[in-house]
Design an enzyme around this catalytic site. Structure first.
Site, PDB file in Angstrom:
ATOM      1  N   ASP A   1       0.765  -1.164  -0.006  1.00  0.00           N
ATOM      2  CA  ASP A   1       0.061   0.101  -0.142  1.00  0.00           C
ATOM      3  C   ASP A   1       0.814   1.252  -0.002  1.00  0.00           C
ATOM      4  O   ASP A   1       1.998   1.099   0.406  1.00  0.00           O
ATOM      5  CB  ASP A   1      -0.819   0.036   1.399  1.00  0.00           C
ATOM      6  CG  ASP A   1      -2.151  -0.546   1.288  1.00  0.00           C
ATOM      7  OD1 ASP A   1      -2.470  -0.712   0.144  1.00  0.00           O
ATOM      8  OD2 ASP A   1      -2.830  -0.717   2.228  1.00  0.00           O
TER       9      ASP A   1
ATOM     10  N   ASP B   1      -5.136  -3.042   4.412  1.00  0.00           N
ATOM     11  CA  ASP B   1      -5.775  -2.612   5.875  1.00  0.00           C
ATOM     12  C   ASP B   1      -7.314  -2.641   6.041  1.00  0.00           C
ATOM     13  O   ASP B   1      -8.055  -2.904   6.881  1.00  0.00           O
ATOM     14  CB  ASP B   1      -5.350  -1.271   6.562  1.00  0.00           C
ATOM     15  CG  ASP B   1      -5.385  -0.121   5.290  1.00  0.00           C
ATOM     16  OD1 ASP B   1      -6.153  -0.456   4.224  1.00  0.00           O
ATOM     17  OD2 ASP B   1      -4.750   0.865   5.420  1.00  0.00           O
TER      18      ASP B   1
ATOM     19  N   ASP C   1      -9.511  -5.490   1.254  1.00  0.00           N
ATOM     20  CA  ASP C   1      -8.207  -6.224   0.987  1.00  0.00           C
ATOM     21  C   ASP C   1      -8.031  -7.777   1.685  1.00  0.00           C
ATOM     22  O   ASP C   1      -7.457  -8.233   1.535  1.00  0.00           O
ATOM     23  CB  ASP C   1      -7.133  -5.349   1.977  1.00  0.00           C
ATOM     24  CG  ASP C   1      -6.966  -4.035   1.357  1.00  0.00           C
ATOM     25  OD1 ASP C   1      -7.132  -3.866   0.373  1.00  0.00           O
ATOM     26  OD2 ASP C   1      -6.647  -2.950   2.189  1.00  0.00           O
TER      27      ASP C   1
END
Lengths: 247, 1033
Positions: free
Chosen positions: B385, B726, B730
């Site tokens: 990310d 998070d 996901d």
């Protein structure tokens, strides 16, 4: 090819080296040994008892009086075993003093005579069938050889029939005496011609008893340093065997 | 103010317009990729069917047979409840605990040991039938083997049970109660009784009890972060604002939180049919891959079991053809199996992994699934990310533009090093605007906390500006107090600016100061002058051009740019008592003086560039996957090194050479920025091509669903993929990844549960330390296994020799277990503490299929080199004991039958002495003990040589790893206890060994050490030679 060859060569050299090394260390180890006396004797402090002839199944003698072939094997075994105890074989042996330990200093060690007539009825002299044909079989009891063992007191082998009513047990020499003159033993290499003392056990079945089956237990008695009651070792100083005689 | 934030982020949010299409495309891809995924496809398709947000209230009433005012009737609700079931997430079909337990009982080597145990009992059965007084030895052995299996099984089961279940957290999110209107009455009912068509009321602090379509709302804002990853509160109202149900404002999602306000809505989906329910079933439907270490251990178990079974059967056949009884042959078979199976090894591996897990937890990597410890080490691609992982997850002022110049601000975590020129008069004005035109405030009572750590009430941009000015100017609150605010216009999307009017701090000066900030082009429109070096100048063409150049440049860095201007109101027109009216706008908002630009970015964490560089030198590809705009994403990627300074994308090359993108040779570019839009049009082969051809890739504006596609693409490259995430969204990607890494601070519970690892500090750099630990543990496991396997030969040879040569049995089966589960356990764990031999972060990640944990070099070297030497050494001790007691080696050959005959009580030794059966047995046990001690002594040497695989022990340091010495001490102490302490316990068949026999094997132990040093020396001297290839494991 070269690659495989190299590996082959490597293993040849490597294993050759390991084999040489192992042989060397074994050789070095054997150098620590004495030919005459083992380095340690701590694991056999006291002798076991063993019977002769050796029955096919675990210490059970079964034979039929009327069928010679059923005990032929036993007789053959006994004869073979007693061959070294014959008088002719003992010509070179010494007549030792009864009742005392026969300690020797070497370098030459002599063996004491054990004339087979001591076994009396079981010597095979008068009765080549060792009593089997009369339903009174002879069993030899011997004490295991242990180098340097010096029995104390007056050891004897005491045999009792577990079943008094069916059979009478006689031992030869009388009282199953083991003479001290046969001790100590100096080992196979030094003590050439050594004869270990024997005790013969003759079992005579009561003629009127129908059940001709008896368990005999022999123990070493009369000596403090010969143990006969070990929980784990059922043959240390004792032996039990069963005889079944059919007609 | 939040409106403004949204507006500034609007560029990025635009990306989500495509989400719906993306989802459709996702569907197609899932379908293409794998038929098994049709389930997932169905799930996502249903998501698309949702059109309730487009319906009017009346249509909704009709559709769900409800009434907005009176709600459902109880009878109707009961009907729906019976039809749809309760409003709960159904737990995944769980394997019953007993099945899991039984699986442990038959996994790994267990099945072999069970066979051994059963054979033991069968053997006893046969013996018993023949002879009622048969010894119970084989029964004991069977029981011991069964105990070993059961205990190691319980241990493994316990370890597995510790890793938590993914579904557990989904159920934790379920709201408990709901306020519902039924039969025209408001009732509080358990949320699980909600049905479609229910009218529910929610208020700030509630969790939304089901998927609801909002009918009315008063300032309702929800936190959708667990679902979409958006961390900003989302306003919710009754209007239909977006085609995509995930984007429209009139839908509230199950299990998200209502932060403030109140709302009423109609329930449109319950339980598993809610969006979160579908994601939950999607996550549990994604099969998590078998971890690399599990594959490796399976491979190893296969090798060892294969050797055990084939050697066992071979010798069974040999034994039978050597006229051994079948019963005896079975007992040989058991011995061979037990000797071959490293009973303690799997437990050791588990302990080793958990030790590393503990070490990693200290470095902020919390490992949930033990096997994941190593997975991180073999990772070859990290899909990271951006927000929060690579960046600090906050806005910070990055650049300023005033006096026709761009200045750089310090964006590090503490921002103390603000080095730009602050002497200009323009800066004085600009700083005043920054401080005054800002509604954010520090929460009181934080005087002693460093500025950067203080909690601020306000949105991200304003917080950044407040902290920036606090650092440079000092007490901003005090400045604001001195310049009392008399009026203000908050930001709104039509004006795109924020304005406030202040008194000046000079009591004599009765001017009012208008300060304004906002979208740069809008601010410039309202200005007629510009301040240069503290002087107002008319805003000429050149100035405007300079402004645009700077604006473009800062925008090109992916930064959020704000313009600042001010105006001193004339005293005569605006006297002290002038009534400012913000609605009537009775004051000038044009012809202001432009002061400067300021740009903000979510700055990279200062440790990240270093960590990314480390990954690169470790051969790990770092792929950035973000929902951000490509420009921002690329800028951050460049600043952290995901795209290195020298790399160019196809677009960069095109711009540099002034040619069309199509003309650029794709091979020239090392970096690529791929947007979600492009990704959705790609066939899997195209994605594969991109992943294979570019070393530096950024995926921008991707939807969380696309993450899964990217992960699968990477896995098709045979890569071991780590994924960070998070949001709830996901969780499928986290599960699919070889190792899912959830964020500890920002992560949702669902993400944490789907993940194998949780980063406690959300910091990418922690992953790198994890990688290092993972690689180390792989190396050390190799050492542990090599150590453990070595003695197998020394344990196996006695049986082979016993069968073929007929020696009295050199070592008993139970004695073997005392090595495997006794003396060897602590030393093999101690190897886990070994330091790396060289910089493990400078080599490529291991290839999943080529670099095996147990390769043939390791097996051959352990079995045929060191193992054989050990066997010889142990035999030496054995022969020594027998020879010194009276049985010369030559006399032992073919002695076996007479030796083991129970009724034979006058077996003669080499000196003419006669031995009873029990006396022989005792000697045999002494032989066992001697052989055991021989192996133990040589295992000490084995342990020392296993410290390194290439370096000399002296390079590594003999005493650096203290635990090794604890291991050696434990070996010796356990052996001493067994021999001298338990020497009298018959069942264990140990005896008190003469002290000198402990030293007989030492020359062989030294030889082992020397030989291994020679091996390592040649490996170091002649890298790449046949020696290196065959001897390095």
């Amino acid at each position: 090819m070269l690659f495989e060859g190299l590996i082959l060569l490597f293993y040849l050299v490597f294993y050759g080296f390991l084999a040489a090394l192992f042989s060397f260390t074994m050789w070095a180890m054997l150098q620590t040994l004495n030919d005459e006396v083992p380095k340690y004797r701590d694991q056999i402090p006291s002798p076991g008892l063993m019977v002769f002839p050796k029955p096919v199944t675990a210490l059970e003698y079964t034979f039929s009086v009327s069928d010679p072939s059923s005990y032929e094997g036993y007789i053959k075994d006994l004869k073979k075993f007693l061959k070294s105890y014959s008088l002719e074989e003992q010509k070179n042996l010494t007549n030792c003093t009864d009742g005392v330990l026969f300690e020797q200093k070497g370098p030459v060690y002599v063996a004491c005579r054990f004339p087979d007539f001591l076994l009396q009825a079981c010597s095979g002299r008068n009765d080549p069938d060792f009593g089997y044909s009369q339903g009174q079989p002879c069993i030899l009891v011997k004490m295991n050889r242990i180098i340097g063992l010096k029995p104390e007191g007056s050891p004897r082998i005491d045999c009792i029939s577990k079943d008094e009513n069916t059979a009478i047990v006689s031992t030869y020499p009388n009282h199953g005496i083991i003479d001290l003159k046969y001790f100590p033993y100096y080992g196979k290499k030094l003590h050439v011609g050594y004869l270990q003392p024997l005790v013969a056990v003759q079992v005579s079945f009561e003629s009127n008893s129908t059940k001709k089956e008896v368990t005999v237990e022999c123990k070493i008695e009369g000596s403090r340093n010969l143990r006969n009651e070990d929980d784990r070792d059922k043959f240390l100083g004792r032996v039990a065997f069963k005889i079944t005689a059919r007609t | 103010m939040s409106r403004k934030t949204l507006e500034i982020y609007s560029v990025e949010l635009d990306g989500t317009k495509d989400t719906k299409q993306t989802d459709q495309e996702d569907d197609k891809k899932y379908n293409d990729l794998d038929l098994k995924k049709s389930h997932q496809k169905e799930e996502l398709k249903r998501e698309l069917d949702l059109d309730d947000h487009k319906l009017t209230s009346e249509e909704l009433e009709q559709k769900y047979g409800t009434n907005i005012i009176t709600g459902l009737s109880s009878a109707r609700a009961a009907e729906h409840l019976a039809r749809d079931g309760p409003n709960t997430l159904s737990p995944p079909k769980q394997t019953p605990e007993i099945i899991k337990f039984l699986k442990q009982m038959v996994g790994g080597f267990s099945i072999l040991l069970w066979i051994g145990a059963v054979l033991c009992w069968i053997a006893y059965g046969i013996q018993y039938v023949n002879d009622k007084s048969a010894s119970l030895d084989s029964v004991y052995l069977g029981v011991v083997l069964a105990l070993v299996v059961i205990l190691t099984g319980i241990f493994a089961y316990y370890q597995e049970a510790k890793s938590t279940n993914i579904m557990a957290s989904f159920s934790k999110m379920i709201p408990q109660e709901a306020l519902v209107i039924r039969d025209s009455e408001k009732k509080v009912i358990p949320a699980e009784q909600l049905v479609v068509g229910d009218i529910v009321e929610i208020k700030g602090g509630d969790q939304i009890p089901a998927d609801i379509r909002l009918l009315s709302s008063q300032g309702c804002k929800v936190d959708n972060s667990s679902l979409t990853g958006e961390s900003e509160p989302q306003p919710r109202s009754a209007e239909f604002t977006h085609e995509n149900p995930l984007e429209t404002k009139n839908i509230g999602f199950y299990s998200t939180t209502c932060l403030e306000g109140t709302a009423t809505g109609v329930v449109i989906n319950t339980g598993d049919r809610t969006v979160i329910g579908r994601i939950a079933s999607l996550a549990s439907g994604v099969g998590s891959e078998k971890t690399p270490i599990a594959t490796e251990i399976e491979h190893f178990v296969h090798i060892v079991a294969g050797v055990a079974v084939s050697v066992g059967l071979l010798f069974f056949i040999i034994a039978v053809s050597l006229k051994y009884q079948v019963l005896d042959s079975i007992i040989f078979l058991i011995g061979i199996i037990v000797a071959n199976v490293p009973e303690g090894l799997l437990a050791t591996v588990t302990v080793t992994l958990s030790l590393t897990a503990k070490r990693m937890a200290k470095k902020n990597c919390l490992v949930k699934n033990l096997e994941a410890v190593e997975t991180l080490g073999s990772t070859s691609i990290i899909c990271s990310d951006k927000t929060g992982t690579l960046t600090q997850n906050r806005m910070a002022v990055a650049h300023l533009w005033f006096d026709n110049q761009i200045f750089m601000a310090d964006t590090s975590e503490n921002q103390l090093n603000q080095a730009f020129d602050q002497s200009s008069g323009t800066w004085a004005s600009l700083s005043k605007i920054i401080a005054l035109c800002n509604r954010a405030e520090f929460r009181p009572g934080q005087e002693n906390i460093p500025i950067m750590k203080k909690v601020v009430v306000g949105d991200a941009s304003e917080t950044a500006l407040l902290k920036f000015s606090e650092v440079i100017l000092g007490d901003v609150m005090e400045i604001r107090k001195r310049n009392r605010k008399v009026a203000e216009i908050p930001f709104n999307s039509t004006n795109k600016f924020q304005l406030s009017i202040h008194e000046t701090e000079d009591p004599e000066d009765k001017h009012f100061l208008v300060v304004m900030k906002g979208a740069p082009e809008r601010i410039l429109e309202r200005c007629s002058t510009i301040m240069i070096n503290g002087q107002e100048q008319p805003l000429g063409k050149s100035n405007a051009t300079a402004f645009h150049t700077a604006y473009m440049e800062l925008g090109g860095l992916g930064e959020r740019v704000l313009g600042f201007c001010h105006l001193y109101l004339p005293e005569d027109e605006f006297p002290e008592s002038y009534p400012f009216d913000v609605d009537a706008m009775n004051f000038p908002t044009s012809n202001l003086c432009f002061v400067g630009l300021l740009s903000m970015i979510d700055p990279p964490r200062s440790t990240v560039p270093d960590a990314v560089a480390k990954c690169r030198s470790a051969g790990i590809k770092v792929i950035m996957v973000t929902g951000d705009h490509p420009i921002t994403a690329k800028a951050v990627a460049k600043s952290v090194g995901v795209i290195s300074a020298s790399s160019e994308t196809v677009e960069d090359i095109a711009r540099r050479c002034s040619i069309a993108v199509e003309q650029v040779n794709k091979r020239d570019a090392r970096a690529a920025v791929v947007t979600g839009m492009e990704l959705k049009d790609m066939a899997p082969e195209q994605l594969d091509e991109i992943l294979a051809n570019y070393s530096e890739i950024v995926f921008a504006r991707t939807s969380p669903q696309q993450k899964l596609i990217i992960v699968e693409g990477c896995q098709r490259q045979d890569a071991v993929v780590a994924v960070t995430g998070d949001g709830v969204n996901d969780s499928p990607a986290l599960k699919k990844a070889d190792i899912g890494i959830a964020m500890g601070i920002a992560g949702s519970d669902a993400a944490k549960n789907a993940a194998d690892m949780v980063l406690l500090d959300d910091n990418f750099a922690s992953i790198v330390t994890g990688v290092e630990e993972g690689r180390l543990i792989f190396d050390n496991l190799k050492k542990t296994i090599a150590y453990t396997l070595t003695k197998n030969i020394a344990e196996l040879c006695p049986f082979l020799i016993y069968i073929i040569v007929g020696l009295p049995l050199p070592i008993g089966t139970i004695t073997l277990l005392f090595i495997d589960l006794g003396t060897d356990i602590i030393p093999s764990i101690a190897l886990a503490y070994e330091k790396a031999e060289s910089d493990i972060m400078n080599r490529k990640p291991r290839h999943k299929k080529k670099d095996r944990l147990v390769n043939h070099q390791l097996a051959i070297y352990s079995y045929l080199h060191i193992g054989l030497m050990q066997a010889l050494g142990a035999f030496l001790v054995y022969f020594t004991v027998y020879a010194q007691q009276g049985f010369w080696p030559t006399s032992l050959i073919n002695l076996r039958v007479r030796w083991e005959k129970d009724e034979l009580n006058d077996v003669e030794d080499s000196y003419g002495q006669e031995w009873t059966r029990y006396q022989r047995k005792y000697l045999e046990w002494t032989g066992y003990t001697a052989f055991f001690v021989g192996i133990m002594v040589q295992q000490i040497a084995d342990l020392i040589i296993r410290k390194t695989r290439r370096n000399s022990i002296f390079q590594q340091g003999l005493f650096r790893n203290k635990v090794i010495w604890v291991g050696i001490a434990s070996q010796i102490i356990i052996a001493l206890i067994l021999s001298y302490g338990l020497g009298s316990v018959t069942a264990l068949s140990f005896t008190m060994l003469r002290p000198q026999y402990w030293f007989v094997a030492i020359p062989h132990a030294i030889l082992i050490w020397v030989y291994d040093e020679v091996r390592k020396l040649f490996i170091r001297r002649y890298p790449g030679s046949w020696w290196d290839k065959n001897m390095y494991y």
